[in-house]
Design a protein around this motif. Structure first.
Motif, PDB file in Angstrom:
ATOM      1  N   VAL A  58      50.512  86.890  65.678  1.00  0.00           N
ATOM      2  CA  VAL A  58      49.595  85.975  66.236  1.00  0.00           C
ATOM      3  C   VAL A  58      49.724  85.314  67.552  1.00  0.00           C
ATOM      4  N   THR A  71      41.019  81.715  66.036  1.00  0.00           N
ATOM      5  CA  THR A  71      39.848  81.306  65.210  1.00  0.00           C
ATOM      6  C   THR A  71      39.181  80.314  65.621  1.00  0.00           C
ATOM      7  N   PRO A 124      52.310  84.323  49.127  1.00  0.00           N
ATOM      8  CA  PRO A 124      52.229  85.650  48.924  1.00  0.00           C
ATOM      9  C   PRO A 124      53.033  86.625  49.505  1.00  0.00           C
ATOM     10  N   ARG A 125      53.641  86.255  50.782  1.00  0.00           N
ATOM     11  CA  ARG A 125      54.278  87.224  51.434  1.00  0.00           C
ATOM     12  C   ARG A 125      55.742  86.709  51.823  1.00  0.00           C
ATOM     13  N   GLY A 145      50.148  87.416  57.382  1.00  0.00           N
ATOM     14  CA  GLY A 145      50.748  86.187  56.957  1.00  0.00           C
ATOM     15  C   GLY A 145      49.862  85.017  56.338  1.00  0.00           C
ATOM     16  N   ALA A 192      54.286  88.349  61.042  1.00  0.00           N
ATOM     17  CA  ALA A 192      53.017  87.831  61.341  1.00  0.00           C
ATOM     18  C   ALA A 192      52.817  86.915  62.354  1.00  0.00           C
ATOM     19  N   TYR A 214      48.219  83.049  57.998  1.00  0.00           N
ATOM     20  CA  TYR A 214      48.106  81.812  59.033  1.00  0.00           C
ATOM     21  C   TYR A 214      47.402  82.130  60.412  1.00  0.00           C
ATOM     22  N   CYS A 215      46.235  81.457  60.672  1.00  0.00           N
ATOM     23  CA  CYS A 215      46.049  81.455  62.137  1.00  0.00           C
ATOM     24  C   CYS A 215      46.689  80.282  62.808  1.00  0.00           C
ATOM     25  N   PRO A 220      47.289  80.023  52.482  1.00  0.00           N
ATOM     26  CA  PRO A 220      47.507  81.583  52.852  1.00  0.00           C
ATOM     27  C   PRO A 220      46.617  82.426  51.712  1.00  0.00           C
ATOM     28  N   TRP A 223      47.191  88.007  61.059  1.00  0.00           N
ATOM     29  CA  TRP A 223      46.506  86.856  60.429  1.00  0.00           C
ATOM     30  C   TRP A 223      46.570  87.596  58.922  1.00  0.00           C
ATOM     31  N   MET A 231      57.937  89.278  56.626  1.00  0.00           N
ATOM     32  CA  MET A 231      56.476  89.540  56.857  1.00  0.00           C
ATOM     33  C   MET A 231      55.994  88.292  57.566  1.00  0.00           C
ATOM     34  N   MET A 232      56.253  87.217  57.159  1.00  0.00           N
ATOM     35  CA  MET A 232      55.827  85.876  57.835  1.00  0.00           C
ATOM     36  C   MET A 232      56.260  85.968  59.435  1.00  0.00           C
TER      37      MET A 232
END
Lengths: 153, 145
Positions: free
Chosen positions: B94, B105, B81-82, A99, B90, A101-102, A25, A96, B86-87
Protein backbone atom coordinates in the motif's frame (compact mmCIF):
# COMPACT_ATOMS: atom_id res chain seq x y z
CA UNK A 1 -6.00 29.15 10.63
CA UNK A 2 -4.62 26.99 7.82
CA UNK A 3 -3.50 24.38 10.28
CA UNK A 4 -6.84 24.44 12.09
CA UNK A 5 -8.64 23.83 8.78
CA UNK A 6 -6.36 20.87 8.00
CA UNK A 7 -6.85 19.49 11.52
CA UNK A 8 -10.65 19.74 11.35
CA UNK A 9 -10.65 18.19 7.88
CA UNK A 10 -8.61 15.25 9.17
CA UNK A 11 -10.92 14.86 12.14
CA UNK A 12 -14.12 14.88 10.06
CA UNK A 13 -12.47 12.53 7.56
CA UNK A 14 -11.71 10.03 10.33
CA UNK A 15 -15.29 10.20 11.66
CA UNK A 16 -16.57 9.56 8.14
CA UNK A 17 -14.34 6.51 7.75
CA UNK A 18 -15.50 5.17 11.13
CA UNK A 19 -19.21 5.77 10.58
CA UNK A 20 -18.89 4.48 7.03
CA UNK A 21 -17.43 1.12 8.11
CA UNK A 22 -14.08 1.60 6.39
CA UNK A 23 -12.15 0.82 9.60
CA UNK A 24 -13.40 -2.78 9.55
CA UNK A 25 -11.05 -4.84 7.33
CA UNK A 26 -13.51 -7.74 7.32
CA UNK A 27 -16.12 -5.42 5.79
CA UNK A 28 -13.66 -3.99 3.25
CA UNK A 29 -12.60 -7.48 2.20
CA UNK A 30 -16.29 -8.44 1.94
CA UNK A 31 -16.79 -5.46 -0.39
CA UNK A 32 -13.88 -6.62 -2.57
CA UNK A 33 -15.07 -10.25 -2.56
CA UNK A 34 -17.39 -9.87 -5.56
CA UNK A 35 -17.26 -13.57 -6.46
CA UNK A 36 -17.92 -14.68 -2.87
CA UNK A 37 -20.36 -13.41 -0.25
CA UNK A 38 -20.28 -9.89 -1.69
CA UNK A 39 -21.18 -7.05 0.68
CA UNK A 40 -21.82 -4.00 -1.53
CA UNK A 41 -22.51 -1.60 1.37
CA UNK A 42 -19.20 0.30 1.13
CA UNK A 43 -20.16 1.56 -2.33
CA UNK A 44 -22.00 4.16 -0.25
CA UNK A 45 -18.79 5.61 1.18
CA UNK A 46 -17.22 6.35 -2.16
CA UNK A 47 -20.58 7.43 -3.59
CA UNK A 48 -21.24 9.87 -0.75
CA UNK A 49 -17.73 11.30 -0.94
CA UNK A 50 -17.88 11.72 -4.71
CA UNK A 51 -21.32 13.37 -4.55
CA UNK A 52 -20.16 16.08 -2.12
CA UNK A 53 -16.87 16.60 -3.95
CA UNK A 54 -18.55 16.89 -7.34
CA UNK A 55 -20.35 19.96 -5.94
CA UNK A 56 -17.20 21.22 -4.21
CA UNK A 57 -15.23 21.20 -7.49
CA UNK A 58 -17.93 23.37 -9.11
CA UNK A 59 -17.78 25.83 -6.22
CA UNK A 60 -13.99 25.75 -6.33
CA UNK A 61 -13.99 26.72 -10.01
CA UNK A 62 -15.83 29.95 -9.08
CA UNK A 63 -13.55 30.93 -6.20
CA UNK A 64 -10.88 33.49 -7.02
CA UNK A 65 -8.60 31.68 -4.57
CA UNK A 66 -8.92 29.19 -1.70
CA UNK A 67 -10.57 30.72 1.38
CA UNK A 68 -7.59 30.38 3.75
CA UNK A 69 -4.65 30.11 1.38
CA UNK A 70 -3.12 32.33 -1.27
CA UNK A 71 -2.14 29.62 -3.75
CA UNK A 72 -3.70 26.53 -5.22
CA UNK A 73 -1.93 23.19 -4.93
CA UNK A 74 -4.09 20.91 -7.07
CA UNK A 75 -2.76 18.58 -9.79
CA UNK A 76 -3.62 19.24 -13.42
CA UNK A 77 -6.81 17.31 -14.19
CA UNK A 78 -5.67 16.29 -17.64
CA UNK A 79 -2.24 14.87 -16.92
CA UNK A 80 -1.80 11.80 -19.11
CA UNK A 81 -2.26 8.26 -17.88
CA UNK A 82 1.11 6.50 -17.81
CA UNK A 83 2.49 3.05 -16.99
CA UNK A 84 3.73 4.24 -13.62
CA UNK A 85 0.23 5.23 -12.54
CA UNK A 86 -1.25 1.89 -13.57
CA UNK A 87 1.55 -0.18 -12.01
CA UNK A 88 1.24 1.79 -8.77
CA UNK A 89 -2.52 1.22 -8.68
CA UNK A 90 -2.03 -2.51 -9.37
CA UNK A 91 0.38 -2.79 -6.42
CA UNK A 92 -1.82 -0.70 -4.12
CA UNK A 93 -4.86 -2.82 -4.98
CA UNK A 94 -3.02 -6.05 -4.14
CA UNK A 95 -2.00 -4.56 -0.78
CA UNK A 96 -5.57 -3.38 -0.14
CA UNK A 97 -6.97 -6.82 -0.90
CA UNK A 98 -4.35 -8.51 1.28
CA UNK A 99 -4.85 -6.44 4.41
CA UNK A 100 -8.21 -4.70 4.05
CA UNK A 101 -6.73 -1.29 4.89
CA UNK A 102 -6.11 1.64 2.57
CA UNK A 103 -3.93 4.47 3.98
CA UNK A 104 -6.61 6.52 5.80
CA UNK A 105 -8.11 3.68 7.84
CA UNK A 106 -4.64 2.35 8.67
CA UNK A 107 -3.62 5.71 10.16
CA UNK A 108 -6.91 6.35 12.00
CA UNK A 109 -6.84 2.85 13.52
CA UNK A 110 -3.40 3.47 15.04
CA UNK A 111 -5.22 4.86 18.09
CA UNK A 112 -6.31 1.32 19.01
CA UNK A 113 -2.64 0.26 19.32
CA UNK A 114 -3.73 -3.15 18.01
CA UNK A 115 -0.73 -5.13 16.69
CA UNK A 116 -2.17 -5.82 13.19
CA UNK A 117 -2.66 -2.08 12.65
CA UNK A 118 0.71 -1.12 14.10
CA UNK A 119 2.37 -3.64 11.77
CA UNK A 120 0.34 -2.44 8.78
CA UNK A 121 0.98 1.27 9.31
CA UNK A 122 4.69 0.77 10.04
CA UNK A 123 5.06 -1.32 6.87
CA UNK A 124 3.22 1.36 4.95
CA UNK A 125 5.78 3.91 6.15
CA UNK A 126 8.57 1.53 5.09
CA UNK A 127 6.91 1.24 1.66
CA UNK A 128 6.83 5.04 1.27
CA UNK A 129 10.49 5.38 2.24
CA UNK A 130 11.44 2.45 -0.02
CA UNK A 131 9.70 4.17 -2.92
CA UNK A 132 11.63 7.40 -2.36
CA UNK A 133 14.94 5.52 -2.10
CA UNK A 134 14.25 3.52 -5.28
CA UNK A 135 13.18 6.68 -7.06
CA UNK A 136 16.36 8.44 -5.98
CA UNK A 137 18.52 5.54 -7.23
CA UNK A 138 16.58 5.44 -10.51
CA UNK A 139 17.07 9.18 -11.03
CA UNK A 140 20.79 8.86 -10.28
CA UNK A 141 21.07 5.94 -12.73
CA UNK A 142 19.23 7.96 -15.38
CA UNK A 143 21.56 10.93 -14.84
CA UNK A 144 24.60 8.61 -14.96
CA UNK A 145 23.46 6.94 -18.19
CA UNK A 146 22.79 10.29 -19.88
CA UNK A 147 26.27 11.42 -18.77
CA UNK A 148 27.66 8.22 -20.28
CA UNK A 149 25.75 8.90 -23.51
CA UNK A 150 27.27 12.38 -23.68
CA UNK A 151 30.72 10.93 -23.03
CA UNK A 152 30.18 8.29 -25.72
CA UNK A 153 29.02 10.92 -28.17
CA UNK B 1 -31.98 -6.13 -1.04
CA UNK B 2 -32.15 -4.39 2.32
CA UNK B 3 -31.20 -0.84 1.49
CA UNK B 4 -30.60 0.08 5.13
CA UNK B 5 -27.10 -1.44 4.87
CA UNK B 6 -26.15 1.59 2.77
CA UNK B 7 -27.18 4.22 5.32
CA UNK B 8 -24.05 4.12 7.52
CA UNK B 9 -21.65 4.01 4.57
CA UNK B 10 -23.49 6.84 2.83
CA UNK B 11 -23.43 9.07 5.93
CA UNK B 12 -19.75 8.23 6.36
CA UNK B 13 -19.10 9.00 2.72
CA UNK B 14 -20.87 12.37 2.98
CA UNK B 15 -18.58 13.24 5.92
CA UNK B 16 -15.54 12.15 3.92
CA UNK B 17 -16.79 14.43 1.14
CA UNK B 18 -17.27 17.36 3.53
CA UNK B 19 -13.75 16.86 4.91
CA UNK B 20 -12.31 16.75 1.39
CA UNK B 21 -14.32 19.83 0.38
CA UNK B 22 -12.91 21.67 3.39
CA UNK B 23 -9.37 20.94 2.21
CA UNK B 24 -10.18 21.95 -1.36
CA UNK B 25 -12.15 25.14 -0.71
CA UNK B 26 -10.22 26.19 2.41
CA UNK B 27 -6.68 25.35 1.41
CA UNK B 28 -6.78 24.63 -2.31
CA UNK B 29 -5.49 21.12 -1.71
CA UNK B 30 -6.45 17.53 -2.37
CA UNK B 31 -7.32 15.47 0.70
CA UNK B 32 -5.17 12.60 -0.56
CA UNK B 33 -4.15 10.67 2.49
CA UNK B 34 -1.29 8.67 0.96
CA UNK B 35 0.27 11.91 -0.29
CA UNK B 36 -0.25 13.68 3.03
CA UNK B 37 1.23 10.73 4.92
CA UNK B 38 4.23 10.62 2.59
CA UNK B 39 4.64 14.41 2.75
CA UNK B 40 4.84 14.27 6.53
CA UNK B 41 7.19 11.30 6.44
CA UNK B 42 9.47 12.26 3.57
CA UNK B 43 9.10 15.92 2.55
CA UNK B 44 10.01 16.04 -1.13
CA UNK B 45 10.29 19.64 -2.20
CA UNK B 46 7.47 21.05 -0.06
CA UNK B 47 7.77 24.13 2.14
CA UNK B 48 7.69 24.12 5.94
CA UNK B 49 4.05 25.20 5.73
CA UNK B 50 3.22 22.27 3.46
CA UNK B 51 4.67 19.90 6.00
CA UNK B 52 2.82 21.57 8.88
CA UNK B 53 -0.46 21.27 6.99
CA UNK B 54 0.23 17.57 6.36
CA UNK B 55 1.02 17.04 10.04
CA UNK B 56 -2.09 18.98 11.12
CA UNK B 57 -4.29 16.82 8.91
CA UNK B 58 -2.70 13.63 10.27
CA UNK B 59 -3.18 14.90 13.84
CA UNK B 60 -6.84 15.46 12.94
CA UNK B 61 -7.13 11.88 11.67
CA UNK B 62 -5.75 10.55 14.96
CA UNK B 63 -7.98 12.90 16.99
CA UNK B 64 -10.95 11.58 15.02
CA UNK B 65 -9.79 8.06 15.80
CA UNK B 66 -9.76 8.88 19.50
CA UNK B 67 -13.27 10.35 19.30
CA UNK B 68 -14.45 7.13 17.63
CA UNK B 69 -12.70 4.99 20.22
CA UNK B 70 -14.63 6.86 22.90
CA UNK B 71 -18.01 7.40 21.20
CA UNK B 72 -18.26 4.51 18.73
CA UNK B 73 -15.86 1.68 19.63
CA UNK B 74 -17.73 -0.64 17.26
CA UNK B 75 -16.10 1.31 14.41
CA UNK B 76 -12.96 -0.73 15.10
CA UNK B 77 -12.51 -4.49 14.74
CA UNK B 78 -11.76 -6.85 17.59
CA UNK B 79 -10.28 -9.48 15.32
CA UNK B 80 -8.54 -9.43 11.97
CA UNK B 81 -9.01 -11.85 9.10
CA UNK B 82 -5.30 -11.80 8.19
CA UNK B 83 -2.07 -12.87 9.88
CA UNK B 84 0.62 -10.40 10.95
CA UNK B 85 3.02 -11.34 8.12
CA UNK B 86 0.21 -10.69 5.63
CA UNK B 87 -0.49 -7.33 7.27
CA UNK B 88 3.20 -6.45 6.95
CA UNK B 89 3.24 -7.34 3.26
CA UNK B 90 -0.07 -5.51 2.72
CA UNK B 91 1.16 -2.32 4.38
CA UNK B 92 4.37 -2.28 2.35
CA UNK B 93 2.50 -2.73 -0.95
CA UNK B 94 0.00 0.00 0.00
CA UNK B 95 2.79 2.43 0.89
CA UNK B 96 4.91 1.71 -2.17
CA UNK B 97 2.02 1.40 -4.64
CA UNK B 98 0.27 4.61 -3.61
CA UNK B 99 3.52 6.58 -4.09
CA UNK B 100 4.22 5.03 -7.48
CA UNK B 101 0.60 5.61 -8.52
CA UNK B 102 0.38 9.08 -6.92
CA UNK B 103 -2.68 8.41 -4.80
CA UNK B 104 -5.10 6.09 -3.02
CA UNK B 105 -8.79 5.67 -2.29
CA UNK B 106 -9.10 9.27 -1.10
CA UNK B 107 -6.98 11.24 -3.59
CA UNK B 108 -7.91 9.22 -6.69
CA UNK B 109 -11.10 7.47 -5.58
CA UNK B 110 -12.96 10.47 -4.13
CA UNK B 111 -11.16 13.70 -5.07
CA UNK B 112 -10.03 12.69 -8.57
CA UNK B 113 -13.02 10.66 -9.73
CA UNK B 114 -15.38 13.46 -8.64
CA UNK B 115 -13.69 15.85 -11.12
CA UNK B 116 -13.62 13.11 -13.79
CA UNK B 117 -9.82 13.17 -13.98
CA UNK B 118 -8.81 10.40 -16.43
CA UNK B 119 -5.79 9.38 -14.33
CA UNK B 120 -7.90 8.97 -11.21
CA UNK B 121 -10.61 6.99 -13.00
CA UNK B 122 -8.00 4.62 -14.45
CA UNK B 123 -6.23 4.29 -11.07
CA UNK B 124 -9.47 3.66 -9.16
CA UNK B 125 -10.77 1.03 -11.58
CA UNK B 126 -7.34 -0.62 -11.47
CA UNK B 127 -6.89 -0.78 -7.69
CA UNK B 128 -10.46 -1.90 -7.08
CA UNK B 129 -9.98 -4.62 -9.71
CA UNK B 130 -6.66 -5.89 -8.35
CA UNK B 131 -8.09 -5.69 -4.82
CA UNK B 132 -10.99 -7.91 -5.92
CA UNK B 133 -8.63 -10.35 -7.66
CA UNK B 134 -6.41 -10.50 -4.57
CA UNK B 135 -9.29 -11.18 -2.18
CA UNK B 136 -10.59 -13.91 -4.49
CA UNK B 137 -7.16 -15.54 -4.79
CA UNK B 138 -6.56 -15.46 -1.04
CA UNK B 139 -9.95 -17.08 -0.45
CA UNK B 140 -9.50 -19.74 -3.14
CA UNK B 141 -5.89 -20.53 -2.23
CA UNK B 142 -6.87 -21.22 1.31
CA UNK B 143 -7.10 -18.53 3.44
CA UNK B 144 -5.74 -16.33 5.95
CA UNK B 145 -2.24 -17.81 6.06
Amino acid sequence: MKFAVAFVSGLVFALGLGIGGMLLPQKVLGFLDVLGAWDPALVGVMGGGIAVMAVAWRVFARLPRPLCESRVCVPDRNRPVDARLVLGAVIFGVGWGLGGYCPGPSIVSLVTLAPPVLVHAASMAVGVVAYHLVWRVAEAAKAASSDAAVADG
Amino acid sequence: MDLSIFVGPLVGGLLVGVASALMLLGLGRIAGISGIFAGALWPAGGSDDDRRIDLSFLAGLLAGGLVLLWAMPSAFPTEWPRSLPMMAAAGFLVGFGTRLGCGCTSGHGVCGVSRLAPRSIVATVTFVATGMITVTLVRVLGGAA
